[in-house]
Design a protein around this motif. Sequence first.
Motif, mmCIF file in Angstrom:
data_model
loop_
_atom_site.group_PDB
_atom_site.id
_atom_site.type_symbol
_atom_site.label_atom_id
_atom_site.label_comp_id
_atom_site.label_asym_id
_atom_site.label_seq_id
_atom_site.Cartn_x
_atom_site.Cartn_y
_atom_site.Cartn_z
ATOM 1 N N LEU A 32 0.823 -1.204 0.000
ATOM 2 C CA LEU A 32 0.000 0.000 0.000
ATOM 3 C C LEU A 32 0.863 1.263 0.000
ATOM 4 O O LEU A 32 0.538 2.255 -0.668
ATOM 5 C CB LEU A 32 -0.933 0.003 1.213
ATOM 6 N N GLY A 33 1.951 1.217 0.747
ATOM 7 C CA GLY A 33 2.838 2.377 0.780
ATOM 8 C C GLY A 33 3.456 2.670 -0.573
ATOM 9 O O GLY A 33 3.531 3.824 -0.999
ATOM 10 N N LEU A 34 3.881 1.628 -1.281
ATOM 11 C CA LEU A 34 4.499 1.812 -2.599
ATOM 12 C C LEU A 34 3.492 2.345 -3.609
ATOM 13 O O LEU A 34 3.791 3.276 -4.369
ATOM 14 C CB LEU A 34 5.095 0.493 -3.083
ATOM 15 N N VAL A 35 2.278 1.770 -3.609
ATOM 16 C CA VAL A 35 1.248 2.233 -4.548
ATOM 17 C C VAL A 35 0.876 3.687 -4.261
ATOM 18 O O VAL A 35 0.760 4.516 -5.183
ATOM 19 C CB VAL A 35 0.005 1.327 -4.462
ATOM 20 N N GLY A 36 0.701 4.010 -2.980
ATOM 21 C CA GLY A 36 0.374 5.389 -2.623
ATOM 22 C C GLY A 36 1.456 6.363 -3.025
ATOM 23 O O GLY A 36 1.171 7.453 -3.549
ATOM 24 N N MET A 37 2.715 5.992 -2.818
ATOM 25 C CA MET A 37 3.824 6.861 -3.191
ATOM 26 C C MET A 37 3.917 7.048 -4.699
ATOM 27 O O MET A 37 4.239 8.128 -5.185
ATOM 28 C CB MET A 37 5.136 6.287 -2.657
ATOM 29 N N ILE A 38 3.621 5.999 -5.455
ATOM 30 C CA ILE A 38 3.650 6.119 -6.915
ATOM 31 C C ILE A 38 2.612 7.139 -7.379
ATOM 32 O O ILE A 38 2.892 7.992 -8.242
ATOM 33 C CB ILE A 38 3.411 4.753 -7.576
ATOM 34 N N PHE A 39 1.414 7.074 -6.804
ATOM 35 C CA PHE A 39 0.377 8.045 -7.157
ATOM 36 C C PHE A 39 0.809 9.458 -6.786
ATOM 37 O O PHE A 39 0.610 10.414 -7.568
ATOM 38 C CB PHE A 39 -0.935 7.703 -6.444
ATOM 39 N N LEU A 40 1.393 9.609 -5.613
ATOM 40 C CA LEU A 40 1.814 10.937 -5.165
ATOM 41 C C LEU A 40 2.935 11.500 -6.030
ATOM 42 O O LEU A 40 2.930 12.684 -6.381
ATOM 43 C CB LEU A 40 2.258 10.877 -3.706
ATOM 44 N N ILE A 41 3.899 10.670 -6.365
ATOM 45 C CA ILE A 41 5.000 11.130 -7.210
ATOM 46 C C ILE A 41 4.480 11.536 -8.581
ATOM 47 O O ILE A 41 4.870 12.578 -9.135
ATOM 48 C CB ILE A 41 6.080 10.038 -7.325
ATOM 49 N N ALA A 42 3.571 10.724 -9.145
ATOM 50 C CA ALA A 42 3.007 11.047 -10.457
ATOM 51 C C ALA A 42 2.245 12.376 -10.404
ATOM 52 O O ALA A 42 2.377 13.228 -11.293
ATOM 53 C CB ALA A 42 2.092 9.923 -10.926
ATOM 54 N N GLY A 43 1.440 12.572 -9.354
ATOM 55 C CA GLY A 43 0.717 13.831 -9.216
ATOM 56 C C GLY A 43 1.638 15.017 -9.028
ATOM 57 O O GLY A 43 1.413 16.093 -9.599
ATOM 58 N N SER A 44 2.696 14.831 -8.259
ATOM 59 C CA SER A 44 3.660 15.914 -8.032
ATOM 60 C C SER A 44 4.391 16.286 -9.318
ATOM 61 O O SER A 44 4.654 17.460 -9.575
ATOM 62 C CB SER A 44 4.666 15.495 -6.959
ATOM 63 N N VAL A 45 4.719 15.290 -10.126
ATOM 64 C CA VAL A 45 5.384 15.559 -11.408
ATOM 65 C C VAL A 45 4.472 16.378 -12.323
ATOM 66 O O VAL A 45 4.906 17.334 -12.965
ATOM 67 C CB VAL A 45 5.807 14.240 -12.084
ATOM 68 N N LEU A 46 3.183 16.012 -12.366
ATOM 69 C CA LEU A 46 2.233 16.756 -13.201
ATOM 70 C C LEU A 46 2.089 18.201 -12.730
ATOM 71 O O LEU A 46 2.023 19.130 -13.545
ATOM 72 C CB LEU A 46 0.869 16.060 -13.185
ATOM 73 N N ILE A 47 2.045 18.401 -11.418
ATOM 74 C CA ILE A 47 1.925 19.756 -10.881
ATOM 75 C C ILE A 47 3.164 20.580 -11.217
ATOM 76 O O ILE A 47 3.074 21.745 -11.625
ATOM 77 C CB ILE A 47 1.697 19.715 -9.366
ATOM 78 N N ALA A 48 4.348 19.977 -11.059
ATOM 79 C CA ALA A 48 5.591 20.691 -11.375
ATOM 80 C C ALA A 48 5.666 21.038 -12.855
ATOM 81 O O ALA A 48 6.077 22.138 -13.234
ATOM 82 C CB ALA A 48 6.796 19.856 -10.952
ATOM 83 N N ARG A 49 5.253 20.116 -13.716
ATOM 84 C CA ARG A 49 5.274 20.376 -15.159
ATOM 85 C C ARG A 49 4.283 21.472 -15.535
ATOM 86 O O ARG A 49 4.577 22.333 -16.372
ATOM 87 C CB ARG A 49 4.956 19.099 -15.925
#
Length: 334
Positions: free
Chosen positions: A279-296
């Motif tokens: 669960l931690g890995l899946v949650g972190m993947i979603f968060l990293i993906a969202g953070s990348v989109l926000i930064a872009r």
Amino acid sequence: MTIITTDSLNTKHFSKGSRFGKDATVEDFFRDFWSGIEGEVGRKEKLEEELLTLEEEEKKKKLEQELLTLKKRELHRKYVSLATMVPFALLMAVELEKTCSDQVLLGLISSALGHTILPFTTLYLICTLYLIYNNRKIAQKERELKNIEDGEIIEKERRDIPYTVDDYFNYADAALVTLVIVASIVSQALEQGIIGDVAFSISSLFYFVASATFCYREYKKSKKHEVEKEQGFDDRSEKKTSNMSAAKLMFAGSSILLIRRIMLIALSSSLHPAVGPTLGLVGMIFLIAGSVLIARSYSRKLENIEVSGKGVSIGAGVGNVGDGGSNTEGPAIA
């Protein structure tokens, strides 16, 4: 001795070098003289206005450059905050692999990553404090720029910058990160894991609420965009500022990590060791993906001189990452 009277002035002609006509009188002389003075005053005022306009243009260009510099720094902060999430994603991956293998090397890697959590949490706190400071500077520069464009002159000490919802979330974020850092140190010193669990649970709940708020605001913005599109308004600027996809990813990630935290507390005795890291890995993947989109998205805005908006820290926050039964936690930043 010649006595000059008013009647004689009214009938007497001026000298040959005078620019008045033959029949000019004293009233004509003073009228023309006064109009000349008014013309000089008008030219002087016009020059002063032109000089003031040039000064305002120079000040406006300077403010725009300062504003762009501040927002570039905010973009760099986003990248630094994004980098702090990588070790925790690696930790979850290693923990998950370790539950399926008995390799000693994986245990050593997991232990090393676990010791990096507190320093990276401190780095996240520094990023959040800088975010608060930079947002206030951006708001101040935007207010000064708006006053110049509107032709308003307001004394600096009387200019109050209103606080936004994002500002309050950022203040709460900084306070919670500080709480988690202190709780982590106290838990290790007193060997009382309940202290860390309480701090991490509060943090997880807060970031779930923050990401839900962010998602709701983006949803309202997209609905407004659809209405404007139906009415025939230009939708290009709205498309550039839409973060709906990122908001959904952030909300999904924070939800998964909150569920994970609840399961670690309520089902710690019967929970399979692989559930927590998964669960931690899946949650972190979603968060990293969202953070990348926000930064872009923020980076694309910087290409437009009319870029608007400030930084906001929204995501899973602190206290959501760790193995199935340990209190090893860390930040996940948006």
